[in-house]
Design a protein around this motif. Structure first.
Motif, PDB file in Angstrom:
ATOM      1  N   MET A  47       0.857  -1.179   0.000  1.00 38.28           N
ATOM      2  CA  MET A  47       0.000   0.000   0.000  1.00 38.28           C
ATOM      3  C   MET A  47       0.897   1.235   0.000  1.00 38.28           C
ATOM      4  O   MET A  47       1.556   1.536   1.000  1.00 38.28           O
ATOM      5  N   LEU A  48       0.934   1.943  -1.117  1.00 40.12           N
ATOM      6  CA  LEU A  48       1.706   3.173  -1.224  1.00 40.12           C
ATOM      7  C   LEU A  48       0.780   4.360  -0.994  1.00 40.12           C
ATOM      8  O   LEU A  48      -0.273   4.475  -1.629  1.00 40.12           O
ATOM      9  N   LEU A  49       1.168   5.237  -0.088  1.00 40.80           N
ATOM     10  CA  LEU A  49       0.363   6.402   0.275  1.00 40.80           C
ATOM     11  C   LEU A  49       0.990   7.634  -0.363  1.00 40.80           C
ATOM     12  O   LEU A  49       2.083   8.071   0.019  1.00 40.80           O
ATOM     13  N   ASP A  50       0.311   8.176  -1.338  1.00 40.45           N
ATOM     14  CA  ASP A  50       0.853   9.262  -2.146  1.00 40.45           C
ATOM     15  C   ASP A  50       1.089  10.513  -1.309  1.00 40.45           C
ATOM     16  O   ASP A  50       0.196  10.992  -0.604  1.00 40.45           O
ATOM     17  N   GLY A  51       2.318  11.027  -1.371  1.00 44.42           N
ATOM     18  CA  GLY A  51       2.652  12.268  -0.695  1.00 44.42           C
ATOM     19  C   GLY A  51       2.891  12.161   0.794  1.00 44.42           C
ATOM     20  O   GLY A  51       3.180  13.159   1.455  1.00 44.42           O
ATOM     21  N   VAL A  52       2.787  10.960   1.351  1.00 40.70           N
ATOM     22  CA  VAL A  52       2.967  10.763   2.798  1.00 40.70           C
ATOM     23  C   VAL A  52       4.447  10.519   3.088  1.00 40.70           C
ATOM     24  O   VAL A  52       5.134   9.823   2.346  1.00 40.70           O
ATOM     25  N   GLY A  53       4.928  11.103   4.203  1.00 38.60           N
ATOM     26  CA  GLY A  53       6.310  10.922   4.617  1.00 38.60           C
ATOM     27  C   GLY A  53       6.482   9.704   5.503  1.00 38.60           C
ATOM     28  O   GLY A  53       5.764   8.706   5.386  1.00 38.60           O
ATOM     29  N   HIS A  54       7.410   9.816   6.459  1.00 39.51           N
ATOM     30  CA  HIS A  54       7.789   8.661   7.271  1.00 39.51           C
ATOM     31  C   HIS A  54       6.753   8.327   8.338  1.00 39.51           C
ATOM     32  O   HIS A  54       6.700   7.202   8.824  1.00 39.51           O
ATOM     33  N   TYR A  55       5.918   9.310   8.705  1.00 41.10           N
ATOM     34  CA  TYR A  55       4.997   9.101   9.823  1.00 41.10           C
ATOM     35  C   TYR A  55       3.593   8.808   9.319  1.00 41.10           C
ATOM     36  O   TYR A  55       2.724   9.673   9.279  1.00 41.10           O
ATOM     37  N   VAL A  56       3.357   7.568   8.949  1.00 43.04           N
ATOM     38  CA  VAL A  56       2.064   7.150   8.422  1.00 43.04           C
ATOM     39  C   VAL A  56       0.976   7.296   9.480  1.00 43.04           C
ATOM     40  O   VAL A  56      -0.154   7.700   9.186  1.00 43.04           O
ATOM     41  N   ALA A  57       1.297   7.002  10.747  1.00 43.75           N
ATOM     42  CA  ALA A  57       0.285   6.987  11.803  1.00 43.75           C
ATOM     43  C   ALA A  57      -0.338   8.350  12.052  1.00 43.75           C
ATOM     44  O   ALA A  57      -1.429   8.441  12.612  1.00 43.75           O
ATOM     45  N   THR A  58       0.349   9.428  11.657  1.00 46.77           N
ATOM     46  CA  THR A  58      -0.207  10.768  11.863  1.00 46.77           C
ATOM     47  C   THR A  58      -0.617  11.428  10.555  1.00 46.77           C
ATOM     48  O   THR A  58      -0.912  12.623  10.533  1.00 46.77           O
ATOM     49  N   SER A  59      -0.659  10.661   9.478  1.00 47.72           N
ATOM     50  CA  SER A  59      -1.016  11.227   8.183  1.00 47.72           C
ATOM     51  C   SER A  59      -2.520  11.176   7.961  1.00 47.72           C
ATOM     52  O   SER A  59      -3.269  10.549   8.717  1.00 47.72           O
ATOM     53  N   ALA A  60      -2.959  11.843   6.908  1.00 48.49           N
ATOM     54  CA  ALA A  60      -4.383  11.837   6.565  1.00 48.49           C
ATOM     55  C   ALA A  60      -4.849  10.457   6.117  1.00 48.49           C
ATOM     56  O   ALA A  60      -6.053  10.198   6.044  1.00 48.49           O
ATOM     57  N   HIS A  61      -3.891   9.570   5.823  1.00 43.50           N
ATOM     58  CA  HIS A  61      -4.222   8.218   5.369  1.00 43.50           C
ATOM     59  C   HIS A  61      -4.130   7.188   6.497  1.00 43.50           C
ATOM     60  O   HIS A  61      -4.213   5.981   6.240  1.00 43.50           O
ATOM     61  N   ALA A  62      -3.954   7.639   7.741  1.00 44.46           N
ATOM     62  CA  ALA A  62      -3.731   6.710   8.847  1.00 44.46           C
ATOM     63  C   ALA A  62      -4.906   5.757   9.043  1.00 44.46           C
ATOM     64  O   ALA A  62      -4.718   4.564   9.334  1.00 44.46           O
ATOM     65  N   ALA A  63      -6.124   6.261   8.898  1.00 50.02           N
ATOM     66  CA  ALA A  63      -7.293   5.399   9.075  1.00 50.02           C
ATOM     67  C   ALA A  63      -7.326   4.305   8.013  1.00 50.02           C
ATOM     68  O   ALA A  63      -7.620   3.137   8.299  1.00 50.02           O
ATOM     69  N   ARG A  64      -7.006   4.678   6.787  1.00 52.48           N
ATOM     70  CA  ARG A  64      -6.946   3.687   5.699  1.00 52.48           C
ATOM     71  C   ARG A  64      -5.927   2.603   6.008  1.00 52.48           C
ATOM     72  O   ARG A  64      -6.143   1.411   5.777  1.00 52.48           O
ATOM     73  N   ALA A  65      -4.784   3.027   6.534  1.00 54.21           N
ATOM     74  CA  ALA A  65      -3.719   2.079   6.850  1.00 54.21           C
ATOM     75  C   ALA A  65      -4.158   1.113   7.952  1.00 54.21           C
ATOM     76  O   ALA A  65      -3.881  -0.090   7.891  1.00 54.21           O
ATOM     77  N   LEU A  66      -4.850   1.628   8.968  1.00 53.78           N
ATOM     78  CA  LEU A  66      -5.350   0.758  10.034  1.00 53.78           C
ATOM     79  C   LEU A  66      -6.342  -0.277   9.506  1.00 53.78           C
ATOM     80  O   LEU A  66      -6.288  -1.451   9.872  1.00 53.78           O
ATOM     81  N   GLU A  67      -7.262   0.166   8.658  1.00 51.60           N
ATOM     82  CA  GLU A  67      -8.246  -0.760   8.084  1.00 51.60           C
ATOM     83  C   GLU A  67      -7.562  -1.827   7.241  1.00 51.60           C
ATOM     84  O   GLU A  67      -7.945  -3.004   7.271  1.00 51.60           O
ATOM     85  N   ALA A  68      -6.525  -1.427   6.501  1.00 51.09           N
ATOM     86  CA  ALA A  68      -5.797  -2.400   5.679  1.00 51.09           C
ATOM     87  C   ALA A  68      -5.078  -3.419   6.551  1.00 51.09           C
ATOM     88  O   ALA A  68      -5.037  -4.618   6.231  1.00 51.09           O
TER      89      ALA A  68
END
Length: 599
Positions: free
Chosen positions: A563-584
């Motif tokens: 799962m590649l998160l476009d424009g996200v840096g090293h801190y996935v857990a605090t990004s706008a995509h964090a919820a998506r990452a948790l569900e995945a």
């Protein structure tokens, strides 16, 4: 296997929205300042000011981020005075006054550890070639002067009575391994005299220098094996309060304040023992007395206000909050700011249990076990073993909504303070050098096998996940035989040698010392399904390595997902995509359990 009903579970969106963070407390007169991170806003940290008369109010507008990439991880990003604040941001240094933000000094370098002294702003300035200690006048033309330069690193410029103290370490070292404390005359002319080294060297880490009200220079050193407090009185260095515990944090960021001075001459400090923190007061004779508080995790940002101290504290039942602790005979806690949890308040929470588990070689490892929410005393559940990042970080005994996301769905979550973690002294912290991907994996595997033996973990439903360095641990754990059914690797390092070439300047020495153990993660060795979640803008562990590993796994037919998160840096857990990452991640574990059940 029956898991908790989805209707009773913490949603991914709620878990992310609730993860509000508070950092970098500062005090000026009667006012307190702090940085507040609000993941649901989709922006960077906001500067907040609190006073007894006006309460808390934002100082910087939502469109402006008080942030810095100095030494890759930032820190010390603002310095307040009575009516103005100077801060680091994109494109240079800024002045904030009466709600207006103006560019004070345009510069594409990274700035951090901002401090006011002698009528000027002092800071660490980092470029590709090294660091500089710089000064910028607070009035008149903002012309930057360079006070000192190095090809290595600087930190903590701290002005004292006619002196300036600072830290320095070489590009071949990390500050938690080897750093030095220097002082030099610093007069009204704003220039430095001849510098003198007071402490530090190849086998000593010195951190957090501060001038005390007695005109002595205080600092934390691990010369005893623990970061303890010392004092330089102008002639000699002496210990202040020897304890077998850490009295400073591992310096990933600049600007930490693990101790401060009370108005009556005593010292208040944060003490870490294993995964737990507590507040302590040191009297003039060096006696250390713990302060009873409702917190088990305290960030290294103390700010004394008279006879009280402000801190950022939390516990398994209390999300991080800014509190003013009034240090009387019976300490009183006044909460100034707390994370609001719409829809989460009143929910039953999973409280972690601390275990000490034997590991091969007569070692033991500390683990925090979060049972499934509302579980019976004899619970048995799918288990997620988490390897923290760093790897010099540590488990924290605090409310973790992302752990609650899983425990509310019937999983147990287990945090492991594997070899290399902070909180257990210098020797333990350095023990992973040259054995990365080996001893950390052994420790995580030992925890999983212990839970299986004790009947706590469901066979075939034991997972490992990690972020950054912990992601490397997770991948190596499923590249060999063991108890793990699948792995999740977030912002993972894949090839330590290549990482040593691409990692930011600050961390190159760390990469060099860590590798030499398990080496690169090879697709041919992966034996279990893996989920890799990575930001395309990650500049600490580049996405190219996980793309390459995914291609190799695809060619070999190994179950995996990238799962590649476009424009996200090293801190996935605090990004706008964090919820998506948790569900995945949840879907990944459920898929692995379904495959095991059908196989």
């Amino acid at each position: 296997m029956e898991l908790a009903p989805e209707s009773d579970a913490v949603s991914a969106a709620s878990a992310v929205r609730a993860s509000i963070g508070f950092d970098q407390l500062r005090v000026v007169g009667e006012a307190l300042y702090w940085l507040e991170s609000r993941p649901s806003y989709g922006s960077g940290p906001t500067l907040v000011r609190w006073s007894a008369d006006d309460g808390a109010a934002d100082v910087t507008p939502s469109r402006f981020d008080v942030t810095s990439s100095v030494h890759a991880y930032g820190g010390g990003t603002y310095a307040p005075s009575s009516d103005e604040v100077w801060c680091a941001g994109a494109n240079g240094l800024y002045r904030v006054a009466e709600g207006n933000v103006s560019l004070m000094l345009e510069d594409s370098s990274s700035f951090g550890d901002l401090t006011i002294g002698n009528g000027e702003l002092l800071a660490v300035r980092e470029t590709d070639d090294g660091d500089a200690l710089v000064a910028v006048p607070l009035v008149g033309a903002p012309v930057m002067r360079v006070l000192a330069e190095t090809s290595g690193f600087f930190g903590a410029p701290r002005p004292g009575p006619g002196m300036l103290a600072w830290l320095r370490w070489s590009e071949r070292d990390m500050p938690w391994d080897s750093s030095e404390l220097w002082v030099a005359p610093y007069g009204a002319d704003g220039f430095l005299g001849d510098p003198v080294k007071l402490a530090g060297g190849p086998t000593e880490s010195v951190v957090e220098p501060r001038w005390g009200p007695d005109a002595a220079l205080y600092f934390a050193s691990d010369r005893s094996g623990w970061w303890n407090l010392y004092r330089w009185d102008g002639e000699s260095v002496e210990p202040v309060a020897p304890v077998a515990a850490e009295c400073a944090a591992e310096p990933w960021e600049l600007g930490y304040v693990s101790y401060d001075f009370l108005a009556d001459g005593r010292i208040v400090m944060v003490v870490q023992e294993g995964p737990r923190h507590h507040l302590a007061v040191v009297d003039r004779a060096g006696a250390v007395a713990p302060v009873k508080l409702p917190y088990t995790s305290i960030k290294p940002y103390l700010a004394v206000r008279g006879a009280s101290v402000a801190l950022v504290g939390s516990s398994p039942q209390v999300a991080p909050q800014v509190a003013l602790v009034h240090l009387g005979d019976e300490p009183r806690v006044e909460v100034l700011a707390r994370a609001e949890h719409p829809g989460l308040d009143g929910l039953t929470l999973s409280t972690p249990v601390e275990l000490r588990i034997p590991v091969e070689g007569s070692r033991e490892v500390v683990a925090l076990v979060y049972p499934p929410t509302g579980a019976a005393p004899d619970w048995c559940a799918p288990v997620i073993v988490r390897a923290h990042p760093g790897p010099t970080a540590s488990c924290l005994v605090r409310l973790d909504w992302q752990a609650q996301f899983f425990t509310s769905r019937g999983f147990a979550v287990v945090d492991v303070d594997y070899t290399g973690s902070t909180g257990y002294g210098r020797v333990f912290r350095q023990a992973l050098y040259g054995r990365w991907g080996i001893d950390d994996v052994v420790d995580c595997r030992a925890v999983a096998e212990f839970l299986l033996t004790e009947g706590r973990a469901v066979p075939g439903a034991v997972f490992i996940r990690g972020a950054s360095a912990g992601g490397y641990t997770a991948l190596q754990a499923v590249a060999q035989d063991g108890p793990f059914t699948a792995a999740t690797a977030v912002s993972a390092i894949v090839d330590p040698e290549r990482w040593a070439e691409t990692v930011p300047r600050f961390q190159r020495a760390h990469a060099t010392r860590l590798h030499g153990g398990a080496g690169r993660v090879h697709a041919a060795n992966i034996r279990r399904p893996v989920l890799m979640i990575h930001g395309t803008a990650d500049d600490v562990a580049t996405a190219d390595d996980v793309r390459e590993l995914a291609d190799e796994l695809q060619a070999r037919g190994v179950p995996h997902e990238l799962m590649l998160l476009d424009g996200v840096g090293h801190y996935v857990a605090t990004s706008a995509h964090a919820a998506r990452a948790l569900e995945a991640e949840l879907a990944h574990y459920r898929s692995a359990m379904a495959a095991m059940a059908s196989g």
